[in-house]
Design a protein around this motif. Structure first.
Motif, PDB file in Angstrom:
ATOM      1  N   PHE A 209      52.415  45.794  48.074  1.00 45.89           N
ATOM      2  CA  PHE A 209      52.497  45.131  49.378  1.00 45.89           C
ATOM      3  C   PHE A 209      52.189  46.117  50.499  1.00 45.89           C
ATOM      4  O   PHE A 209      51.520  45.785  51.472  1.00 45.89           O
ATOM      5  CB  PHE A 209      53.895  44.536  49.603  1.00 45.89           C
TER       6      PHE A 209
ATOM      7  N   LEU B 294      47.435  43.871  40.108  1.00 49.11           N
ATOM      8  CA  LEU B 294      48.375  42.779  40.390  1.00 49.11           C
ATOM      9  C   LEU B 294      48.491  41.848  39.191  1.00 49.11           C
ATOM     10  O   LEU B 294      49.592  41.450  38.805  1.00 49.11           O
ATOM     11  CB  LEU B 294      47.865  41.976  41.590  1.00 49.11           C
ATOM     12  N   LEU B 295      47.342  41.514  38.584  1.00 48.51           N
ATOM     13  CA  LEU B 295      47.385  40.624  37.426  1.00 48.51           C
ATOM     14  C   LEU B 295      48.063  41.314  36.248  1.00 48.51           C
ATOM     15  O   LEU B 295      48.848  40.694  35.526  1.00 48.51           O
ATOM     16  CB  LEU B 295      45.961  40.183  37.054  1.00 48.51           C
TER      17      LEU B 295
ATOM     18  N   LEU C 155      40.004  48.949  46.057  1.00 53.05           N
ATOM     19  CA  LEU C 155      40.445  47.573  46.291  1.00 53.05           C
ATOM     20  C   LEU C 155      40.520  46.809  44.975  1.00 53.05           C
ATOM     21  O   LEU C 155      41.443  46.020  44.748  1.00 53.05           O
ATOM     22  CB  LEU C 155      39.489  46.870  47.267  1.00 53.05           C
TER      23      LEU C 155
ATOM     24  N   PHE D 272      45.453  39.506  50.457  1.00 51.98           N
ATOM     25  CA  PHE D 272      44.666  40.718  50.229  1.00 51.98           C
ATOM     26  C   PHE D 272      43.189  40.487  50.575  1.00 51.98           C
ATOM     27  O   PHE D 272      42.591  41.204  51.380  1.00 51.98           O
ATOM     28  CB  PHE D 272      44.854  41.122  48.765  1.00 51.98           C
TER      29      PHE D 272
ATOM     30  N   VAL E 138      51.921  41.187  37.012  1.00 50.41           N
ATOM     31  CA  VAL E 138      52.649  39.924  36.877  1.00 50.41           C
ATOM     32  C   VAL E 138      52.688  39.459  35.431  1.00 50.41           C
ATOM     33  O   VAL E 138      53.672  38.830  35.007  1.00 50.41           O
ATOM     34  CB  VAL E 138      52.089  38.809  37.797  1.00 50.41           C
TER      35      VAL E 138
ATOM     36  N   PHE F  65      51.440  35.879  42.727  1.00 52.11           N
ATOM     37  CA  PHE F  65      50.133  36.468  42.495  1.00 52.11           C
ATOM     38  C   PHE F  65      49.081  35.851  43.414  1.00 52.11           C
ATOM     39  O   PHE F  65      48.324  36.547  44.079  1.00 52.11           O
ATOM     40  CB  PHE F  65      49.744  36.264  41.030  1.00 52.11           C
TER      41      PHE F  65
ATOM     42  N   ILE G 120      43.759  47.339  43.242  1.00 49.08           N
ATOM     43  CA  ILE G 120      44.884  46.523  43.715  1.00 49.08           C
ATOM     44  C   ILE G 120      44.768  45.108  43.160  1.00 49.08           C
ATOM     45  O   ILE G 120      45.722  44.549  42.620  1.00 49.08           O
ATOM     46  CB  ILE G 120      44.921  46.509  45.253  1.00 49.08           C
ATOM     47  N   ALA G 121      43.560  44.527  43.262  1.00 52.29           N
ATOM     48  CA  ALA G 121      43.380  43.142  42.830  1.00 52.29           C
ATOM     49  C   ALA G 121      43.668  42.984  41.340  1.00 52.29           C
ATOM     50  O   ALA G 121      44.326  42.030  40.927  1.00 52.29           O
ATOM     51  CB  ALA G 121      41.954  42.684  43.144  1.00 52.29           C
ATOM     52  N   GLU G 122      43.176  43.926  40.521  1.00 52.75           N
ATOM     53  CA  GLU G 122      43.316  43.774  39.066  1.00 52.75           C
ATOM     54  C   GLU G 122      44.711  44.193  38.599  1.00 52.75           C
ATOM     55  O   GLU G 122      45.279  43.570  37.709  1.00 52.75           O
ATOM     56  CB  GLU G 122      42.269  44.625  38.321  1.00 52.75           C
TER      57      GLU G 122
ATOM     58  N   GLU H 123      47.048  37.733  46.395  1.00 48.94           N
ATOM     59  CA  GLU H 123      45.587  37.890  46.353  1.00 48.94           C
ATOM     60  C   GLU H 123      44.927  37.231  47.571  1.00 48.94           C
ATOM     61  O   GLU H 123      43.949  37.752  48.112  1.00 48.94           O
ATOM     62  CB  GLU H 123      45.004  37.298  45.058  1.00 48.94           C
TER      63      GLU H 123
ATOM     64  N   ILE I 246      48.529  46.566  50.715  1.00 53.22           N
ATOM     65  CA  ILE I 246      47.870  45.415  51.339  1.00 53.22           C
ATOM     66  C   ILE I 246      48.140  45.438  52.843  1.00 53.22           C
ATOM     67  O   ILE I 246      47.241  45.205  53.652  1.00 53.22           O
ATOM     68  CB  ILE I 246      48.357  44.094  50.693  1.00 53.22           C
TER      69      ILE I 246
ATOM     70  N   ALA J 154      55.904  46.197  43.033  1.00 54.01           N
ATOM     71  CA  ALA J 154      55.335  45.163  43.897  1.00 54.01           C
ATOM     72  C   ALA J 154      55.347  45.632  45.344  1.00 54.01           C
ATOM     73  O   ALA J 154      54.374  45.454  46.076  1.00 54.01           O
ATOM     74  CB  ALA J 154      56.129  43.865  43.758  1.00 54.01           C
TER      75      ALA J 154
END
Lengths: 568, 257
Positions: free
Chosen positions: A348, A376-377, A369, B38, A380, B31, A372-374, B35, A351, A344
């Motif tokens: 961070f 993260l899912l 980018l 971001f 988690v 999350f 990073i966005a995907e 996001e 970001i 994580a």
């Protein structure tokens, strides 16, 4: 291509390296860039096979029993072969060769200012063994019984006996292929680590090494430290299959759970082995296109190293309900959740790197980018599985499938597309088409989410993995769940179709894209000092390094970038 | 499909659901915040003419706190999740309540067979009731199951109970459950076990004490599959062209009386 042309090419760059014949340039090369290309194209070809297998079995799941165009009926044994081949190929023959071998080979010498790998012949041998391993795997599709059908994790006793898995010869070939492939990457790893540690340009301190090189080196160290048990396990399993030993046979004193430990002791670090290079690629791309210095270089390095170390102590979270002592789950739940902290933190930091930047949304930047966005899912949702209590329910459901595709797809495809679109001008001396690149990006990303969000839901509703048809489970055989499965399959078809755009863009740009200058993205690292494409030997004049790789927007300078080799 | 989260047929099913909810809230919060920040940064710091990028090293304390604060938050949430997860885990897998009855669950390629206590209330006696692909239990009674596998790994999964446990050949693994409502639910095999993995279905039938007593008295399996419009797993098996010798062997295995 004629020999004459390759000669002209060699002379035209006026470099001291010998002119080469077609054979020695393309078939048995010593040049790290050509070996990288061999890995890249082999990996892309294997991705087509891996993509075809997923097309077939997702069609079966959406329309059970239907005739799949281009394949035919999917029987349960074929279904098992398809899912096994998909997992094996995508992880071992796509993610590994492209992310580690192709990019490691291409980037490490160029980014540290060396003219080649320190062991070019070992490098060549590494690819040849890799190619052999791919051929062995492909040959297993055609033997009696067909390809191995016991899942990519190959748990014995199912994998150990032909009369259990119905693919006796296929399973042995599968093991041989996997073991050979590991030998190939061990050889490659030796080369990466040695080169990065010993062949750096004058002036390049350890903290001046670009992040992607560090990440590949750390990944190689992790790979070398984790692969031993699995190679030993693979040999033991091969002996069980072919020589009648009983390492994993409970009827004769063996223990099937032992294999799971050997496999996951490698298998979980393997996740981080491919994650780290992807993280490295993202660091290079976002700093270049945000025109920003990487936020806290050393923190990224330390978190990567911490991830690598903790990654060795989490493997049994794959085995919570496998019959291990339940008290062990406490330890592995804690280590698994601890590893979320460095990962994580790395995200961070990325970001934070965007803060105060000047972000240009080029195709490579969009891919980075999106990673990073995907991711993260993907990260988690791993918490649900790492926590022993909830894993009782989620284990071996489609929730797991969706979770690891949210990590592996960003790693093996999104980050790879970021890398290919970013370094394409350097690799081939031509620019890619931005418009086609962006169309490909948006369709792929949207389709990707439409594949796996439905699978999170079916998994949460109790769909188990590796089931070829849910008709036999009344609770799973409901219209809502089936519609979700169909939605995922349609999204997959769209995503596969979108890859045609990528291949068109790739080969069209290769042939007729606008010529690329040396440094089209105005980036700092050393590969952009070499000509595009770099000749055998890489640099016209060997560079000297004066600063770190991410000096963007320095207050003392007019220009917003400051190449590593430019004297102060 | 959300009926799954409403059907909770065992005492600990809700514990797992609440744990999932706890994790969902914790990680969902992290999350969404990550996001939003971001995408906010991408929007706010898009390239604009005449705006120079800021030179931030990220090495100073005042800057580092922006990653270390969320980092500590992750750690706190992790601790919360670990406590919840281990509490639930320990209740289900480590602490075994005293059983009211025992059943033996046997996985083999590709069927589940079950051994119930007969009228004498003991396992492994002459009046044991053996069934294939249907398990009968009494509601509100604590059961210990003794899980075995004959050939390869299987995994005994009852989604309505939130229960899953691998069966390992050569071992007898003990677990427990206590059903809280009557009804009929899926049993699945959750570990790939060969060609017939996808048809290794069974049903768990939870009876009221009276119905269960009547069933035991009758001493045999009910005709669930005949009454249902779902094809029985056994019937589907015939469709597979005997791909392995073990299939034949399994057909010869002890079947219900």
């Amino acid at each position: 291509m004629s020999t004459q042309e390759t000669h002209d090419h060699g002379h035209g760059d006026g470099h001291a390296h010998e002119p080469q014949s077609f054979l020695s340039k393309y078939i048995f090369p010593l040049d790290h860039k050509m070996i990288a290309m061999q890995y890249l194209f082999t990996g892309m070809a294997m991705a087509l096979i891996g993509g075809f297998t997923v097309y077939v079995f997702r069609m079966q799941l959406a329309f059970p029993g239907a005739h799949v165009p281009g394949f035919g009926m999917v029987s349960p044994d074929r279904y098992n072969m398809l899912v096994t081949s998909h997992g094996t190929i995508m992880i071992f023959w796509v993610a590994m060769p492209v992310l580690i071998a192709a990019l490691g080979n291409y980037l490490i010498p160029l980014m540290i200012g060396a003219d080649d790998m320190v062991f070019p012949r070992i490098n060549r041998l590494s690819y040849q063994i890799f190619l052999l391993s791919a051929l062995v795997l492909i040959s297993s599709f055609f033997v009696t019984g067909g390809a191995f059908g016991g899942a990519w994790t190959a748990y014995p006793p199912l994998s150990a006996r032909g009369d259990y898995n119905a693919t006796g010869l296929g399973s042995s070939l599968w093991l041989v292929a996997v073991a050979l492939e590991f030998v190939a990457f061990l050889l490659g790893g030796i080369n990466f680590i040695t080169t990065a540690m010993n062949a750096r340009a004058p002036g390049m301190k350890l903290t001046d090494i670009p992040m992607v090189v560090w990440m590949i080196v750390l990944a190689s160290i992790m790979f070398m430290a984790s692969v031993g048990p699995l190679v030993a396990g693979a040999i033991m399993l091969l002996f069980d299959q072919q020589l009648g030993t009983a390492f994993f046979d409970p009827n004769r004193g063996g223990d099937p759970v032992l294999w799971q430990h050997l496999f996951w002791f490698f298998g979980h670090p393997e996740v981080y082995v491919v994650l780290l290079p992807a993280m490295g690629i993202v660091a290079e791309v976002i700093t270049t296109f945000a025109r920003k210095k990487l936020f806290a270089y050393k923190t990224v390095l330390y978190t990567a190293a911490a991830t690598g170390i903790i990654g060795f102590f989490v493997w049994a979270h794959h085995q919570f309900i496998a019959g291990i002592d339940p008290r062990m789950a406490s330890l592995f739940t804690i280590t698994t959740l601890i590893i979320s902290v460095p990962v994580a933190e790395m995200l961070f930091v990325y970001i934070a790197t965007l803060y105060g930047g000047s972000i240009r949304l080029t195709t490579p930047m969009l891919w980075a980018l999106a990673f990073i966005a995907e991711f993260l899912l993907g990260g988690v949702t791993g918490i649900f599985l790492g926590a022993a209590g909830s894993d009782i329910y989620f284990h071996d459901t489609y929730f797991v499938v969706a979770h690891f595709h949210y990590t592996f797809f960003p790693i093996a495809f999104i980050a790879t597309f970021a890398a290919i679109t970013y370094w394409f001008p350097k690799m081939f001396g031509r620019m890619m088409d931005e418009r086609l690149g962006k169309i490909h990006f948006w369709i792929t990303i949207i389709a990707f989410n439409f594949i796996f969000i439905p699978l999170f839901l079916t998994g949460a509703a109790g769909d188990h993995r590796r089931i070829y048809n849910y008709q036999h489970f009344p609770e799973q055989w409901t219209p809502t769940l089936q519609n979700l499965r169909i939605l995922a399959t349609y999204a997959l078809l769209v995503m596969i179709a979108a890859q045609v755009i990528f291949f068109v863009n790739f080969f069209k740009s290769l042939k007729s894209g606008p010529k690329a200058e040396k440094n089209p993205w105005k980036a700092n690292t050393l590969e952009w000092v070499a000509p595009s494409p770099p000749p055998h030997g890489n640099f016209e004049e060997m560079p000297t390094v004066y600063r770190g790789p991410y000096e963007y927007g320095h207050p003392d300078r007019e220009l917003d970038y400051w190449p590593q080799n430019e004297p102060a | 499909m959300y009926e799954r989260f409403f059907t909770a047929a065992s005492t600990y099913a809700r514990d797992i659901d609440y744990l999932i909810l706890l994790i969902l809230v914790c990680v969902g919060f992290g999350f969404i915040v990550a996001e939003i920040v971001f995408f906010g940064f991408i929007f706010k710091f898009r390239a604009q003419d005449g705006v120079k990028t800021q030179y931030v090293t990220g090495e100073e304390k005042s800057q580092k706190k922006w990653v270390s604060m969320p980092h500590y938050l992750v750690l706190v949430l992790d601790v919360l999740i670990v406590i919840g997860a281990l509490k639930v885990w320990s209740d289900i897998k480590i602490e075994m309540p005293e059983p009211d009855a025992k059943i033996r669950v046997i996985g083999q390629q590709w069927a589940w067979s079950f051994v119930h206590e007969g009228a004498d209330g003991k396992l492994d006696t002459a009046d044991d009731i053996r069934t294939v692909e249907e398990l009968h239990v009494e509601v509100n009674k604590t059961y210990h199951f003794l899980l075995e596998a004959r050939d390869v790994l299987h995994s005994f999964s009852v989604p309505a109970f939130r229960l899953k446990q691998d069966a390992v050949p050569g071992r007898v693994i003990t677990g427990w459950f206590k059903a809280t409502e009557t009804g009929t639910f899926d049993i699945q095999c959750a570990e790939i076990c060969g060609v017939g993995h996808g048809i290794m279905a069974a049903r768990i039938i939870i009876d009221s004490p009276e119905d269960y007593a009547a069933w035991v008295k009758k001493g045999g399996p009910t005709a669930f599959w005949a009454a249902s419009n779902v094809k029985a797993p056994g019937a589907a098996k015939a469709a597979i062209d005997a791909p392995t010798p073990t299939l034949t062997a399994n057909n010869a295995a002890p079947l219900p009386q």
